[in-house]
Design an enzyme around this catalytic site. Sequence first.
Site, PDB file in Angstrom:
ATOM      1  N   LEU A  78     -25.104   7.882  52.866  1.00 54.22           N
ATOM      2  CA  LEU A  78     -24.991   7.574  51.326  1.00 54.22           C
ATOM      3  C   LEU A  78     -23.847   8.158  50.925  1.00 54.22           C
ATOM      4  CD1 LEU A  78     -28.787   7.665  50.503  1.00 54.22           C
ATOM      5  CD2 LEU A  78     -27.562   5.457  50.786  1.00 54.22           C
ATOM      6  N   GLY A  79     -23.633   9.345  51.330  1.00 54.61           N
ATOM      7  CA  GLY A  79     -22.435  10.187  50.880  1.00 54.61           C
ATOM      8  C   GLY A  79     -22.575  11.359  51.430  1.00 54.61           C
ATOM      9  N   VAL A  92     -24.078  16.300  53.846  1.00 50.63           N
ATOM     10  CA  VAL A  92     -24.229  14.715  53.909  1.00 50.63           C
ATOM     11  C   VAL A  92     -25.571  14.361  53.484  1.00 50.63           C
ATOM     12  CG1 VAL A  92     -24.297  12.942  55.663  1.00 50.63           C
ATOM     13  CG2 VAL A  92     -22.593  14.706  55.620  1.00 50.63           C
ATOM     14  N   VAL A  93     -25.741  13.395  52.788  1.00 46.47           N
ATOM     15  CA  VAL A  93     -27.014  12.560  52.390  1.00 46.47           C
ATOM     16  C   VAL A  93     -27.041  11.145  53.208  1.00 46.47           C
ATOM     17  CG1 VAL A  93     -28.306  11.632  50.490  1.00 46.47           C
ATOM     18  CG2 VAL A  93     -26.801  13.851  50.158  1.00 46.47           C
ATOM     19  N   ASP A 143     -26.747  22.353  36.903  1.00 45.23           N
ATOM     20  CA  ASP A 143     -25.675  21.475  37.337  1.00 45.23           C
ATOM     21  C   ASP A 143     -25.956  20.096  36.968  1.00 45.23           C
ATOM     22  OD1 ASP A 143     -23.378  20.827  38.749  1.00 45.23           O
ATOM     23  OD2 ASP A 143     -24.348  20.166  40.706  1.00 45.23           O
TER      24      ASP A 143
HETATM   25  P1  ADP Z   1     -23.389  15.889  44.580  1.00 47.83           P
HETATM   26  O1  ADP Z   1     -23.713  17.200  45.166  1.00 47.83           O
HETATM   27  O2  ADP Z   1     -21.738  15.430  44.439  1.00 47.83           O
HETATM   28  O3  ADP Z   1     -23.850  15.590  43.245  1.00 47.83           O
HETATM   29  P2  ADP Z   1     -25.275  14.684  46.284  1.00 47.83           P
HETATM   30  O4  ADP Z   1     -25.330  15.564  47.417  1.00 47.83           O
HETATM   31  O5  ADP Z   1     -26.286  14.754  45.195  1.00 47.83           O
HETATM   32  O6  ADP Z   1     -23.789  14.616  45.505  1.00 47.83           O
HETATM   33  O7  ADP Z   1     -25.333  13.075  46.742  1.00 47.83           O
HETATM   34  C1  ADP Z   1     -24.389  12.509  47.653  1.00 47.83           C
HETATM   35  C2  ADP Z   1     -24.470  11.085  47.790  1.00 47.83           C
HETATM   36  O8  ADP Z   1     -25.701  10.676  47.861  1.00 47.83           O
HETATM   37  C3  ADP Z   1     -24.190  10.537  46.261  1.00 47.83           C
HETATM   38  O9  ADP Z   1     -23.407   9.289  46.766  1.00 47.83           O
HETATM   39  C4  ADP Z   1     -25.432  10.029  45.681  1.00 47.83           C
HETATM   40  O10 ADP Z   1     -25.450   8.934  45.061  1.00 47.83           O
HETATM   41  C5  ADP Z   1     -26.310   9.870  47.141  1.00 47.83           C
HETATM   42  N1  ADP Z   1     -27.799  10.123  46.831  1.00 47.83           N
HETATM   43  C6  ADP Z   1     -28.141  11.518  46.672  1.00 47.83           C
HETATM   44  N2  ADP Z   1     -29.443  11.598  46.426  1.00 47.83           N
HETATM   45  C7  ADP Z   1     -29.708  10.384  46.486  1.00 47.83           C
HETATM   46  C8  ADP Z   1     -31.185   9.722  46.258  1.00 47.83           C
HETATM   47  N3  ADP Z   1     -32.139  10.564  46.019  1.00 47.83           N
HETATM   48  N4  ADP Z   1     -31.372   8.447  46.741  1.00 47.83           N
HETATM   49  C9  ADP Z   1     -30.192   7.772  46.774  1.00 47.83           C
HETATM   50  N5  ADP Z   1     -28.888   8.114  46.896  1.00 47.83           N
HETATM   51  C10 ADP Z   1     -28.775   9.685  46.818  1.00 47.83           C
END
Ligand code: ADP
Length: 272
Positions: free
Chosen positions: A13-14, A20-21, A129
């Site tokens: 997802l990102g 990584v997620v 945050d």
């Molecule tokens: P950051 O640390 O920059 O806030 P995250 O680690 O929270 O980023 O998330 C990385 C990516 O994963 C983002 O694109 C976010 O939209 C996606 N993401 C994070 N948590 C969820 C979730 N519970 N459901 C869907 N997408 C998610």
Amino acid sequence: KKVADRYLKREVLGEGTYGVVYKAIDTQTGQTVAIKKIRLGKQKEGVNFTALREIKLLKELKDPNIIELIDAFPHKGNLHLVFEFMETDLEAVIRDRNIFLSPADIKSYLQMTLKGLAFCHKKWVLHRDMKPNNLLIGPNGQLKLADFGLARVFGSPDRRFTHQVFARWYRAPELLFGTKQYGSGVDVWAAACIFAELLLRRPFLQGSSDIDQLAPPLRSLFPVASDDALDLLAKMFTYDPKVRISVQQALEHRYFTSAPLPTYPDKLPRPA
Ligand code: ADP
């Protein structure tokens, strides 16, 4: 191939602050989840017991406006945090030029943000945050705070990743001055920045000297906001954290009971 004998891995997802997620299916429940893989490589001692104890506490934080931490486990040297899957986030809503946000919609998004914060502050957990892309939006329009308590468990994100300057836009003055002792007021300040961003449809205090903007009357910066909205915004943007309004007081502000009433979550506009 299943992770921890339970989760079927789907697409990435990102890449987030801590790693990584990716999307996955929980084979026990059929539920779609988001798994955050936290690298532990650099911390030689791995996840220490304090971190694990705090993660356990985060699992107990259950509220309609908080992302649920469904599961947490170490796997191949990484810590995996399993969250409910969310469709979009408030940043995508704010940036989408096809979306019109009415005063009632803005009130609804701010109210859900403050409700999530109030629940955690009652349990003595700070977010630290808060930013629009940490405010996730579910299928029924419910806004839920993500990454609660992670800053405390894994260290402040911006100390580890200094390139993330955007996180600075939401930092309270006491943090910018390098105070070691701060409290729930830092989340109130960040919520004020998000409130302002909902009104302006762009980040509010983007430069290090932009905080000077708070010197002129807010009315000139937010010409279309209601008097109640501006009164609440001013109380949230109070420099002195000891004088700043609390989340609970903010929720009791007349802004939330005066017309227009907050939009029902399932009626809120969302990206197509
Ligand atoms: P950051 O640390 O920059 O806030 P995250 O680690 O929270 O980023 O998330 C990385 C990516 O994963 C983002 O694109 C976010 O939209 C996606 N993401 C994070 N948590 C969820 C979730 N519970 N459901 C869907 N997408 C998610």
